[in-house]
Scaffold this motif. Structure first.
Motif, short mmCIF file in Angstrom:
data_model
loop_
_atom_site.label_atom_id
_atom_site.label_comp_id
_atom_site.label_asym_id
_atom_site.label_seq_id
_atom_site.Cartn_x
_atom_site.Cartn_y
_atom_site.Cartn_z
N SER A 169 0.84 -1.20 0.00
CA SER A 169 0.00 0.00 0.00
C SER A 169 0.87 1.25 0.00
N GLN A 170 0.24 2.40 -0.18
CA GLN A 170 0.99 3.65 -0.20
C GLN A 170 1.66 3.93 1.14
N TRP A 171 0.99 3.60 2.23
CA TRP A 171 1.57 3.83 3.55
C TRP A 171 2.76 2.91 3.79
N GLN A 172 2.71 1.69 3.27
CA GLN A 172 3.86 0.79 3.41
C GLN A 172 5.07 1.31 2.63
N LEU A 173 4.81 1.82 1.43
CA LEU A 173 5.91 2.37 0.64
C LEU A 173 6.53 3.58 1.34
N MET A 174 5.68 4.41 1.93
CA MET A 174 6.20 5.57 2.67
C MET A 174 7.05 5.12 3.86
N TRP A 175 6.59 4.10 4.55
CA TRP A 175 7.34 3.63 5.72
C TRP A 175 8.69 3.04 5.30
N TRP A 176 8.73 2.30 4.21
CA TRP A 176 10.00 1.72 3.75
C TRP A 176 10.98 2.81 3.34
N LYS A 177 10.48 3.84 2.68
CA LYS A 177 11.38 4.94 2.28
C LYS A 177 11.82 5.76 3.49
N PHE A 178 10.91 5.92 4.46
CA PHE A 178 11.26 6.71 5.64
C PHE A 178 12.34 6.01 6.46
N ARG A 179 12.32 4.68 6.53
CA ARG A 179 13.31 3.95 7.32
C ARG A 179 14.72 4.12 6.78
N LYS A 180 14.85 4.44 5.50
CA LYS A 180 16.18 4.62 4.91
C LYS A 180 16.78 5.97 5.29
N ALA A 200 16.26 11.09 10.04
CA ALA A 200 14.85 11.31 10.35
C ALA A 200 14.35 10.28 11.36
N VAL A 201 14.81 9.04 11.24
CA VAL A 201 14.39 8.01 12.19
C VAL A 201 14.91 8.33 13.59
N ILE A 202 16.17 8.76 13.68
CA ILE A 202 16.72 9.14 14.98
C ILE A 202 15.95 10.33 15.56
N SER A 203 15.62 11.29 14.71
CA SER A 203 14.86 12.45 15.18
C SER A 203 13.48 12.04 15.68
N ILE A 212 16.31 23.75 21.64
CA ILE A 212 17.14 23.56 20.46
C ILE A 212 17.02 22.13 19.94
N VAL A 213 17.02 21.16 20.85
CA VAL A 213 16.95 19.75 20.44
C VAL A 213 15.63 19.46 19.74
N ILE A 214 14.51 19.92 20.28
CA ILE A 214 13.21 19.60 19.70
C ILE A 214 13.04 20.29 18.36
N ILE A 215 13.58 21.50 18.19
CA ILE A 215 13.46 22.20 16.91
C ILE A 215 14.26 21.48 15.83
N LEU A 216 15.50 21.11 16.14
CA LEU A 216 16.31 20.37 15.16
C LEU A 216 15.67 19.03 14.83
N ALA A 217 15.15 18.34 15.83
CA ALA A 217 14.54 17.03 15.58
C ALA A 217 13.32 17.15 14.67
N PHE A 218 12.50 18.15 14.88
CA PHE A 218 11.33 18.32 14.02
C PHE A 218 11.73 18.68 12.60
N ASN A 219 12.77 19.47 12.42
CA ASN A 219 13.21 19.83 11.07
C ASN A 219 13.74 18.60 10.33
N GLY A 226 12.65 13.94 6.36
CA GLY A 226 12.44 12.52 6.07
C GLY A 226 11.02 12.20 5.64
N LEU A 227 10.02 12.80 6.30
CA LEU A 227 8.63 12.56 5.93
C LEU A 227 8.31 13.13 4.56
N ARG A 228 8.88 14.28 4.23
CA ARG A 228 8.64 14.87 2.92
C ARG A 228 9.20 13.97 1.81
N ASP A 229 10.40 13.46 2.00
CA ASP A 229 10.98 12.57 0.99
C ASP A 229 10.21 11.26 0.89
N ALA A 230 9.74 10.75 2.02
CA ALA A 230 9.01 9.48 1.99
C ALA A 230 7.64 9.62 1.34
#
Length: 400
Positions: free
Chosen positions: A49-60, A64-67, A379-386, A391-395
């Motif tokens: 599904s589309q959500w599965q494809l997004m999840w596979w791309k996001f994991r790479k 973004a995963v660490i954030s 600072i940490v939360i702002i960098l993590a969200f960015n 990562g979500l945009r690319d996925a």
């Protein structure tokens, strides 16, 4: 047969009715092209599904995963602040005003004791009237875990007094130091994170809903509706945000309860950040509303609300996700700035901005630098969200 004969009668060269066709035009059974069987990996991608494809791309996207993990941990700590904090955020230790952080140790004179701290000895320097604290290394005090301490109401509903870590019996535990009233900085940072982080979520929800609805109406209908919406957006964007924030925050009645001030600041921040998203949604809908699937939905009788929500908005979901993840830290910064200037949240509510309000005096910061610790989670939360937004945009981008 000559060319002139064919021009006069195009059917002259065909055999009579019932005669077999020549070999070149024989009607042999059609054999499809041979295709190779898909591998299990290809079939897995084809059926995903589309959500599965997004999840596979996001994991790479490792950053973004660490954030995402960092954001989850910070929000979880804020959610269970009462249990994680050694003290209640309002508990005062007047004998330890602006005390530095106590280091957690495991060994005392070469022997393993366990997590413990050394108690402080207070000395008042009469030359500069500064409180000076020195560790008493002769009396290690063990920390208590899963213990009973200050009473609290979990999320204001469930009373309790269980803490993950408590100060030693008859001692103190200031891991990040204390403030001008002797309150534990670590406990106040944990409690303040709940307010600052929830303001970001609620504020972005308000701006997200307004941006999608107003921008969707302008982009779908166009014409005069689009003209009016664009002029309103230009007026709002022409106003300087910081002075407008200050003006709106300053008109809040001083008699309001901290809860009303909290919701007032949240609404103000949400109402100021919808214009950019509305313009982006409007431009996307102007280009997508002429697509064939939109025309087909219109011919089938679908209402504009359904077309916008189910057919147009999912087409640029990646942009919406990136905008939301960028707006959340901006809202957190807005609350921090207003509270830092004394026009946002007010005590007894604690937030990262309220805590930084005590660090306005450079002389105080030079003497007690631990008062700036609340800026670290900001600072940490702002960098993590960015990074998470990237990562979500690319996925979610269908062209990647």
């Amino acid at each position: 047969m000559t060319a002139n004969t064919l021009q006069q009668n195009p059917l002259a060269g065909l055999p009579p009715d019932g005669a077999p066709l020549p070999h070149a035009a024989s009607t042999a059974p059609f054999e499809p092209y041979a295709t190779e069987a898909m591998t299990p990996e290809q079939e897995r991608v084809y059926l995903a599904s589309q959500w599965q494809l997004m999840w596979w791309k996001f994991r790479k996207h490792k950053l973004a995963v660490i954030s995402a993990v960092v954001i989850f941990v910070i929000y979880a700590m804020a959610a269970f602040a009462e249990f994680l904090a050694p003290y209640h955020y309002s508990t005062r230790n007047t004998d330890f005003i602006r005390a530095p952080g106590q280091q957690v140790r495991l060994f005392h004179e070469g022997a393993f004791v366990g997590p413990f701290v050394y108690p402080y000895k207070l000395h008042l320097n009469m030359e500069n009237l500064k409180r000076e604290y020195a560790e008493d290394r002769t009396q290690p005090q063990k920390l208590r875990f899963f213990c009973r301490g200050d009473r609290y109401d979990f999320w204001g509903l469930v009373p309790g007094n269980l803490h993950l870590v408590c100060p030693p019996d008859g001692g103190t535990f200031f891991f990040l130091g204390s403030d001008r009233l002797g309150r534990d900085m670590l406990s106040r940072i944990l409690y303040g994170g709940r307010i600052s982080l929830s303001i970001g979520l609620i504020g972005v929800s308000i701006s997200f809903v307004l941006g999608v609805i107003i921008g969707g109406i302008a982009g779908y209908y166009g014409g005069r509706v689009d003209l009016v919406v664009q002029r309103v957006i230009e007026i709002v964007q022409s106003l300087p945000h910081i002075p407008l924030w200050l003006a709106l925050a300053s008109i809040m009645p001083p008699s309001w309860s901290p809860l009303l001030v909290y919701f007032g600041i949240t609404v103000i921040l949400g109402l100021m950040d919808w214009t950019g998203l509305a313009r982006s949604v409007r431009s996307k809908l102007l280009s997508l509303r002429e697509e064939d699937y939109v025309v087909a939905a219109q011919l089938m009788g679908a209402k504009p609300r359904r077309i916008i929500a189910l057919h147009l908005v999912p087409g640029f979901m990646s942009h919406l996700i990136a905008s939301a993840t960028i707006t959340i830290p901006r809202t957190i910064l807005g609350e921090t700035a207003l509270s830092f200037l004394g026009l946002g949240l007010r005590p007894p509510i604690t937030s990262w901005g309220v805590m930084l309000n005590e660090a306005q005096n450079i002389n105080v910061v030079a003497l007690y630098p631990w008062l700036l610790y609340p800026v670290v989670p900001v600072i940490v939360i702002i960098l993590a969200f960015n990074f998470l937004g990237d990562g979500l945009r690319d996925a979610a981008d269908p062209y990647r």
